[in-house]
Motif scaffolding. Structure first.
Motif, short mmCIF file in Angstrom:
data_model
loop_
_atom_site.label_atom_id
_atom_site.label_comp_id
_atom_site.label_asym_id
_atom_site.label_seq_id
_atom_site.Cartn_x
_atom_site.Cartn_y
_atom_site.Cartn_z
N ARG A 1 0.83 -1.21 0.00
CA ARG A 1 0.00 0.00 0.00
C ARG A 1 0.86 1.26 0.00
O ARG A 1 0.48 2.28 -0.56
CB ARG A 1 -0.94 -0.01 1.21
CG ARG A 1 -2.05 1.02 1.13
CD ARG A 1 -3.09 0.84 2.23
NE ARG A 1 -4.18 1.77 2.05
CZ ARG A 1 -4.16 3.03 2.48
NH1 ARG A 1 -3.09 3.48 3.12
NH2 ARG A 1 -5.19 3.83 2.28
N ASP A 2 2.03 1.18 0.61
CA ASP A 2 2.94 2.33 0.60
C ASP A 2 3.28 2.73 -0.83
O ASP A 2 3.34 3.93 -1.16
CB ASP A 2 4.24 2.01 1.35
CG ASP A 2 4.06 2.00 2.85
OD1 ASP A 2 3.03 2.51 3.33
OD2 ASP A 2 4.96 1.50 3.55
N PHE A 3 3.50 1.74 -1.68
CA PHE A 3 3.87 2.01 -3.06
C PHE A 3 2.66 2.42 -3.90
O PHE A 3 2.66 3.48 -4.55
CB PHE A 3 4.54 0.78 -3.68
CG PHE A 3 4.78 0.88 -5.16
CD1 PHE A 3 5.85 1.63 -5.65
CD2 PHE A 3 3.94 0.25 -6.06
CE1 PHE A 3 6.07 1.72 -7.02
CE2 PHE A 3 4.16 0.34 -7.43
CZ PHE A 3 5.23 1.09 -7.91
N ALA A 4 1.65 1.60 -3.93
CA ALA A 4 0.55 1.77 -4.88
C ALA A 4 -0.41 2.89 -4.51
O ALA A 4 -0.92 3.59 -5.38
CB ALA A 4 -0.23 0.46 -5.02
N VAL A 5 -0.64 3.08 -3.23
CA VAL A 5 -1.65 4.04 -2.79
C VAL A 5 -1.03 5.31 -2.21
O VAL A 5 -1.24 6.41 -2.71
CB VAL A 5 -2.60 3.40 -1.76
CG1 VAL A 5 -3.56 4.44 -1.19
CG2 VAL A 5 -3.37 2.26 -2.40
N LYS A 6 -0.24 5.14 -1.15
CA LYS A 6 0.28 6.33 -0.46
C LYS A 6 1.15 7.20 -1.36
O LYS A 6 1.10 8.43 -1.29
CB LYS A 6 1.07 5.91 0.78
CG LYS A 6 0.22 5.30 1.88
CD LYS A 6 1.06 4.97 3.11
CE LYS A 6 0.22 4.38 4.22
NZ LYS A 6 1.08 4.05 5.42
N SER A 7 1.95 6.59 -2.22
CA SER A 7 2.86 7.36 -3.07
C SER A 7 2.13 8.08 -4.20
O SER A 7 2.68 9.00 -4.82
CB SER A 7 3.93 6.44 -3.67
OG SER A 7 4.71 5.85 -2.65
N ASN A 8 0.89 7.69 -4.46
CA ASN A 8 0.13 8.25 -5.57
C ASN A 8 -0.70 9.48 -5.19
O ASN A 8 -1.14 10.22 -6.07
CB ASN A 8 -0.81 7.20 -6.16
CG ASN A 8 -0.30 6.61 -7.46
OD1 ASN A 8 0.21 7.32 -8.31
ND2 ASN A 8 -0.43 5.30 -7.61
N TYR A 9 -0.95 9.68 -3.91
CA TYR A 9 -1.86 10.76 -3.51
C TYR A 9 -1.34 12.14 -3.93
O TYR A 9 -2.07 12.95 -4.50
CB TYR A 9 -2.11 10.73 -2.01
CG TYR A 9 -3.15 9.72 -1.59
CD1 TYR A 9 -4.39 9.67 -2.21
CD2 TYR A 9 -2.90 8.82 -0.55
CE1 TYR A 9 -5.34 8.73 -1.83
CE2 TYR A 9 -3.85 7.89 -0.17
CZ TYR A 9 -5.07 7.85 -0.80
OH TYR A 9 -6.01 6.93 -0.42
#
Length: 216
Positions: free
Chosen positions: A144-152
Motif C-alpha cells: 500500500r505504501d507504493f501503490a496508494v500512499k505514493s500516488n496521492y
C-alpha cells in the motif's frame, strides 16, 4: 485549475533499478524530501531506493498516446510521494516547471501473444533508448505504501507544487503480474542506476485517476 480525468490503459509496465548515485538524485527532489527505501511488491525486499521506469498508454481529454516516466519515491514527514524526474512521450505533456510541451520521443508499446513490448527513443538525445520484452509470470500483491500512499501527492523534480490524484484504492491495489525479462537494453538515466533491473511487472487492469493541474 483544470480538472483532468486520466485513463491508464491495461498492461502498464514498471521496471525498477537500484539507485547508485543517490546524492545526485537527492539533489533533484523537492525541498524537504528524502529518498525513500520502501518495499514495492509483497515478495520483494527493498535494499536500496529505486529508479523506476513506468511506461503506459493513456487516454484523456488532452493526453492520448504513450508515456515513459522516470521517477523515484521520496518521503516527507510520514508521507511517500512519486517524484517524476523525466518523461518521454509521443503526446502533449505538462509539468509545473516547463508547463505545456509537445512530444519528445518515439514510443511503441503493446501486449500481443503474451509478450509485453516497450520501445522508447528520446528525440532530443542521440542513442538514448529503452527496449524491453517480457512474458507473464505469477500474480503478486503490491504494498500500500507504493501503490496508494505514493500516488496521492506526486511531484515533478524539485518543484514543490503537488499534483494531487484521486482514485479508487480497490482498483489501484489489484494484484499485478510479474514479468520474466526476455530482452532488455536501456541506456536512459544509466549513470544513476545499476545496469540491470531487479523488479519488472505490469498492471493488467485499467486505472482511472482525476487531478487538478495548476497553471494549466
Amino acid at each position: 485549475m483544470k480538472l483532468i480525468n486520466l485513463n491508464i490503459k491495461p498492461y502498464s509496465l514498471w521496471i525498477g533499478y537500484n539507485i547508485i548515485n543517490k546524492n545526485a538524485i537527492q539533489d533533484m527532489l523537492p525541498p524537504g524530501m528524502k529518498l525513500a527505501n520502501i518495499k514495492i511488491l509483497d515478495d520483494t525486499q527493498c535494499t536500496s531506493p529505486k529508479l523506476l521506469f513506468n511506461c503506459y498508454n493513456i487516454d484523456s481529454f488532452w493526453l492520448r498516446g504513450t508515456r515513459l516516466e522516470i521517477m523515484t519515491i521520496a518521503k516527507s514527514n510520514d508521507n511517500y510521494h512519486f517524484v517524476v524526474l523525466d518523461c518521454v512521450t509521443n503526446s502533449i505533456q505538462w509539468d509545473p516547471i516547463n508547463r505545456i510541451r509537445g512530444p519528445n520521443g518515439n514510443l511503441k508499446f503493446s501486449y500481443i501473444n503474451d509478450i509485453l513490448n516497450c520501445n522508447v527513443l528520446k528525440n532530443y538525445k542521440k542513442n538514448k533508448e529503452l527496449n524491453f520484452a517480457g512474458s507473464p509470470l505469477d500474480l503478486i500483491k503490491m504494498t500500500r505504501d507504493f501503490a496508494v500512499k505514493s500516488n496521492y501527492d506526486c511531484f515533478y523534480r524539485n518543484s514543490s507544487i503537488p499534483i494531487s490524484l484521486k482514485f479508487d484504492e480497490r482498483e489501484i491495489m489489484k494484484p499485478v503480474r510479474k514479468l520474466k525479462i526476455l530482452n532488455i537494453s536501456n541506456n536512459i538515466w544509466n549513470k544513476y542506476r545499476e545496469e540491470l533491473p531487479n523488479i519488472a511487472f505490469m498492471h493488467e487492469n485499467n486505472m482511472r485517476f482525476t487531478t487538478k493541474m495548476p497553471f494549466f
